[in-house]
Design a protein around this motif. Structure first.
Motif, PDB file in Angstrom:
ATOM      1  N   GLY A  35       0.806  -1.333  -0.027  1.00  0.00           N
ATOM      2  CA  GLY A  35      -0.056  -0.046  -0.191  1.00  0.00           C
ATOM      3  C   GLY A  35       0.992   1.181   0.061  1.00  0.00           C
ATOM      4  N   VAL A  36       1.995   1.161   0.815  1.00  0.00           N
ATOM      5  CA  VAL A  36       2.745   2.423   0.660  1.00  0.00           C
ATOM      6  C   VAL A  36       3.408   2.395  -0.630  1.00  0.00           C
ATOM      7  CG1 VAL A  36       4.951   3.307   1.834  1.00  0.00           C
ATOM      8  CG2 VAL A  36       3.487   2.062   3.274  1.00  0.00           C
ATOM      9  N   PHE A  37       3.963   1.485  -1.448  1.00  0.00           N
ATOM     10  CA  PHE A  37       4.451   1.666  -2.669  1.00  0.00           C
ATOM     11  C   PHE A  37       3.505   2.182  -3.451  1.00  0.00           C
ATOM     12  CE2 PHE A  37       7.717  -1.259  -0.818  1.00  0.00           C
ATOM     13  CZ  PHE A  37       8.994  -0.735  -1.078  1.00  0.00           C
ATOM     14  N   LYS A  38       2.262   2.036  -3.577  1.00  0.00           N
ATOM     15  CA  LYS A  38       1.178   2.011  -4.144  1.00  0.00           C
ATOM     16  C   LYS A  38       1.068   3.640  -4.146  1.00  0.00           C
ATOM     17  CE  LYS A  38      -2.076  -0.437  -4.467  1.00  0.00           C
ATOM     18  NZ  LYS A  38      -3.479  -1.266  -4.160  1.00  0.00           N
ATOM     19  N   GLY A  39       0.946   4.198  -2.842  1.00  0.00           N
ATOM     20  CA  GLY A  39       0.761   5.562  -2.726  1.00  0.00           C
ATOM     21  C   GLY A  39       2.005   6.312  -3.247  1.00  0.00           C
ATOM     22  N   ILE A  40       3.073   5.934  -3.443  1.00  0.00           N
ATOM     23  CA  ILE A  40       4.272   6.738  -3.577  1.00  0.00           C
ATOM     24  C   ILE A  40       4.260   6.661  -5.069  1.00  0.00           C
ATOM     25  CG2 ILE A  40       6.792   6.368  -3.863  1.00  0.00           C
ATOM     26  CD1 ILE A  40       6.957   5.379  -1.177  1.00  0.00           C
ATOM     27  N   PHE A  41       3.836   5.423  -5.881  1.00  0.00           N
ATOM     28  CA  PHE A  41       3.965   5.419  -7.320  1.00  0.00           C
ATOM     29  C   PHE A  41       2.670   6.581  -8.003  1.00  0.00           C
ATOM     30  CE2 PHE A  41       5.819   0.757  -6.828  1.00  0.00           C
ATOM     31  CZ  PHE A  41       7.068   1.267  -6.880  1.00  0.00           C
ATOM     32  N   PHE A  42       1.647   6.497  -6.942  1.00  0.00           N
ATOM     33  CA  PHE A  42       0.578   7.210  -7.692  1.00  0.00           C
ATOM     34  C   PHE A  42       0.737   8.633  -7.253  1.00  0.00           C
ATOM     35  CE2 PHE A  42      -4.035   8.234  -7.556  1.00  0.00           C
ATOM     36  CZ  PHE A  42      -4.457   7.838  -8.874  1.00  0.00           C
ATOM     37  N   LEU A  43       1.518   8.904  -6.614  1.00  0.00           N
ATOM     38  CA  LEU A  43       1.782  10.458  -5.983  1.00  0.00           C
ATOM     39  C   LEU A  43       1.826  11.175  -7.023  1.00  0.00           C
ATOM     40  CD1 LEU A  43       1.767  12.280  -3.536  1.00  0.00           C
ATOM     41  CD2 LEU A  43       4.279  12.030  -3.399  1.00  0.00           C
ATOM     42  N   PRO A  44       2.612  11.108  -8.265  1.00  0.00           N
ATOM     43  CA  PRO A  44       2.776  12.129  -9.374  1.00  0.00           C
ATOM     44  C   PRO A  44       1.346  12.306  -9.972  1.00  0.00           C
ATOM     45  CG  PRO A  44       4.635  10.625  -9.297  1.00  0.00           C
ATOM     46  CD  PRO A  44       3.513  10.069  -8.312  1.00  0.00           C
ATOM     47  N   VAL A  45       0.428  11.395  -9.903  1.00  0.00           N
ATOM     48  CA  VAL A  45      -0.808  11.367 -10.622  1.00  0.00           C
ATOM     49  C   VAL A  45      -1.390  12.714 -10.104  1.00  0.00           C
ATOM     50  CG1 VAL A  45      -2.893  10.416 -11.465  1.00  0.00           C
ATOM     51  CG2 VAL A  45      -0.811   9.209 -11.355  1.00  0.00           C
ATOM     52  N   VAL A  46      -1.405  12.831  -8.580  1.00  0.00           N
ATOM     53  CA  VAL A  46      -2.470  13.659  -7.848  1.00  0.00           C
ATOM     54  C   VAL A  46      -1.732  15.001  -7.624  1.00  0.00           C
ATOM     55  CG1 VAL A  46      -3.751  11.830  -6.971  1.00  0.00           C
ATOM     56  CG2 VAL A  46      -1.844  12.692  -5.881  1.00  0.00           C
ATOM     57  N   THR A  47      -0.476  14.885  -7.932  1.00  0.00           N
ATOM     58  CA  THR A  47       0.489  16.051  -7.764  1.00  0.00           C
ATOM     59  C   THR A  47       0.180  17.146  -9.086  1.00  0.00           C
ATOM     60  OG1 THR A  47       2.093  15.000  -6.492  1.00  0.00           O
ATOM     61  CG2 THR A  47       2.549  17.120  -7.326  1.00  0.00           C
ATOM     62  N   SER A  48       0.044  18.610  -8.534  1.00  0.00           N
ATOM     63  CA  SER A  48      -0.356  19.576  -9.665  1.00  0.00           C
ATOM     64  C   SER A  48       0.817  19.368 -10.799  1.00  0.00           C
ATOM     65  CB  SER A  48      -0.108  20.962  -9.170  1.00  0.00           C
ATOM     66  OG  SER A  48      -0.050  21.907 -10.015  1.00  0.00           O
ATOM     67  N   PHE A  49       0.540  19.436 -12.074  1.00  0.00           N
ATOM     68  CA  PHE A  49       1.455  19.449 -13.081  1.00  0.00           C
ATOM     69  C   PHE A  49       2.301  20.404 -13.378  1.00  0.00           C
ATOM     70  CE2 PHE A  49       2.882  19.590 -17.446  1.00  0.00           C
ATOM     71  CZ  PHE A  49       3.078  18.191 -17.942  1.00  0.00           C
ATOM     72  N   VAL A  50       2.038  21.465 -12.551  1.00  0.00           N
ATOM     73  CA  VAL A  50       2.630  22.770 -12.752  1.00  0.00           C
ATOM     74  C   VAL A  50       4.054  22.588 -11.780  1.00  0.00           C
ATOM     75  CG1 VAL A  50       2.846  25.265 -12.028  1.00  0.00           C
ATOM     76  CG2 VAL A  50       0.807  24.562 -13.323  1.00  0.00           C
ATOM     77  N   ILE A  51       3.737  21.961 -10.758  1.00  0.00           N
ATOM     78  CA  ILE A  51       4.567  21.882  -9.615  1.00  0.00           C
ATOM     79  C   ILE A  51       5.864  20.683 -10.511  1.00  0.00           C
ATOM     80  CG2 ILE A  51       5.157  20.707  -7.162  1.00  0.00           C
ATOM     81  CD1 ILE A  51       2.552  21.861  -6.303  1.00  0.00           C
ATOM     82  N   ILE A  52       5.119  19.589 -10.791  1.00  0.00           N
ATOM     83  CA  ILE A  52       6.173  18.558 -11.506  1.00  0.00           C
ATOM     84  C   ILE A  52       6.517  19.108 -12.511  1.00  0.00           C
ATOM     85  CG2 ILE A  52       6.045  16.285 -12.701  1.00  0.00           C
ATOM     86  CD1 ILE A  52       3.725  15.651 -11.063  1.00  0.00           C
ATOM     87  N   ALA A  53       6.150  20.023 -13.191  1.00  0.00           N
ATOM     88  CA  ALA A  53       6.871  20.640 -14.436  1.00  0.00           C
ATOM     89  C   ALA A  53       8.105  21.690 -13.990  1.00  0.00           C
ATOM     90  CB  ALA A  53       5.936  21.386 -15.491  1.00  0.00           C
ATOM     91  N   GLY A  54       7.935  22.152 -12.903  1.00  0.00           N
ATOM     92  CA  GLY A  54       8.889  23.087 -12.373  1.00  0.00           C
ATOM     93  C   GLY A  54      10.152  22.385 -11.935  1.00  0.00           C
ATOM     94  N   ILE A  55       9.778  21.413 -11.240  1.00  0.00           N
ATOM     95  CA  ILE A  55      10.713  20.392 -10.650  1.00  0.00           C
ATOM     96  C   ILE A  55      11.458  19.664 -11.808  1.00  0.00           C
ATOM     97  CG2 ILE A  55      11.208  18.251  -9.328  1.00  0.00           C
ATOM     98  CD1 ILE A  55       8.760  18.988  -7.674  1.00  0.00           C
ATOM     99  N   TRP A  56      10.805  19.435 -12.896  1.00  0.00           N
ATOM    100  CA  TRP A  56      11.487  18.821 -13.910  1.00  0.00           C
ATOM    101  C   TRP A  56      12.454  19.699 -14.765  1.00  0.00           C
ATOM    102  CZ3 TRP A  56      10.752  13.373 -14.371  1.00  0.00           C
ATOM    103  CH2 TRP A  56      11.220  12.804 -15.577  1.00  0.00           C
ATOM    104  N   GLY A  57      11.897  20.794 -15.004  1.00  0.00           N
ATOM    105  CA  GLY A  57      12.567  22.062 -15.446  1.00  0.00           C
ATOM    106  C   GLY A  57      14.038  22.120 -14.705  1.00  0.00           C
ATOM    107  N   TRP A  58      13.955  22.107 -13.551  1.00  0.00           N
ATOM    108  CA  TRP A  58      15.076  22.253 -12.598  1.00  0.00           C
ATOM    109  C   TRP A  58      15.918  21.037 -12.771  1.00  0.00           C
ATOM    110  CZ3 TRP A  58      16.310  19.077  -8.168  1.00  0.00           C
ATOM    111  CH2 TRP A  58      17.597  19.730  -7.574  1.00  0.00           C
TER     112      TRP A  58
END
Length: 306
Positions: A115-138
């Motif tokens: 269940g913990v791994f499932k939550g970790i793997f699924f976390l990017p799905v529910v995270t704001s795309f703007v935040i992920i894109a900012g991290i990816w750009g960095w």
């Protein structure tokens, strides 16, 4: 032996009988039907009419016939945008499906704290795309301060430009989308794995089948409906890619990340050429329709459990 004769009622009476039987159903469906007609059917039909018009928002639309369609045929940038979208799909679809299946197999293998791994793997799905894109750009910053370039320096690799390199930018954007979506793909595959009868695995183990044979001969084929569904949604998603291009590259460098939806956005909202943008939207619709029909033909057949 007596045969009951079917009474041929007039159309008006048949409609009345049908209404009497299903009146409550029709009443509850009416709001959804109205919403569908106003916000789905009408815009779809009107946008098609708009492809034969010239409309810049200000003023009334002017009928121009097939002018916008002819413009598309001679628009090199539109064709390049389509090609960029196809390349993005190649970089995105198979890795997303593969990673989602691998993650699902890990979760389904009975690993501790699944269940913990499932939550970790699924976390990017529910995270704001703007935040992920900012991290990816960095991470993929094209300087020595970028995290990926910093890690590559330990292996003697020269700093890469990544998003500023026309040969790398599209793959970096595809990697961002894979990271964002793989968690939801994992859930689909995990549901498919749970539906496979356990008796098939037990019989295969009794026959001495290896893990690879069990996966290749049982698991993978019986996941065919999931493969089909995931292929459809990832294909549609890949051809609708916009946000990562808008946030990280702006279609550059040298139009290498200008996708069909981003080009549609530029034509419709930056250039105020809504009629030509409508043509591009229908081109996108036809492309997705054809690809979906091809996928349905080769992946959409029913799977039988033996």
């Amino acid at each position: 032996m007596q045969h009951s004769k079917k009474t041929n009622l007039p159309l008006k009476q048949r409609i009345k009988r049908q209404w009497d039987r299903n009146a409550i159903v029709y009443i509850f469906l009416t709001p959804a039907l109205i919403h569908f007609l106003i916000f789905q059917v009408y815009p779809f039909a009107y946008s098609f009419v708009l492809t034969f018009m010239d409309w810049k928002i200000i003023g009334d639309p002017v009928f121009v016939g097939l002018k916008n369609w002819k413009t598309f045929l001679g628009d090199d940038l539109a064709w390049r945008a389509i090609w960029n979208t196809v390349l993005f799909s190649i970089y995105y679809i198979v890795p997303t499906m593969t990673l989602g299946l691998i993650l699902a197999l890990i979760i389904n293998s009975g690993v501790k704290a699944a269940g913990v791994f499932k939550g970790i793997f699924f976390l990017p799905v529910v995270t704001s795309f703007v935040i992920i894109a900012g991290i990816w750009g960095w991470l993929f910053r094209g300087t020595g301060s970028g995290m990926v370039n910093y890690l590559l320096s330990f292996f003697g690799v020269e700093p890469q430009l990544f998003l500023a390199d026309s040969s790398q930018a599209l793959m970096v954007l595809a990697g961002l989308s894979v990271f964002k979506v793989a968690g939801s793909t994992m859930i689909y595959y995990f549901a498919g794995l749970q539906s496979i009868p356990k008796q098939l695995y037990e019989a295969a183990r009794i026959d001495g089948a290896s893990r690879f044979k069990i996966f290749w001969r049982i698991t993978f084929p019986l996941l065919k409906p999931i493969h089909f569904y995931v292929a459809i949604i990832t294909t549609i998603g890949s051809f609708q890619i916009f946000d990562s291009t808008f946030l990280l590259t702006g279609g550059g460098p040298n139009y290498s990340t200008t996708t069909i939806v981003y080009y549609l956005y530029e034509q419709g909202f930056t250039g105020l050429n809504l009629s030509y943008a409508a043509v591009l939207s229908y081109i996108l619709f036809f492309i997705i329709l054809v690809i979906s029909l091809i996928q349905r033909k080769y992946l959409g057949k029913e799977t039988t459990h033996f």
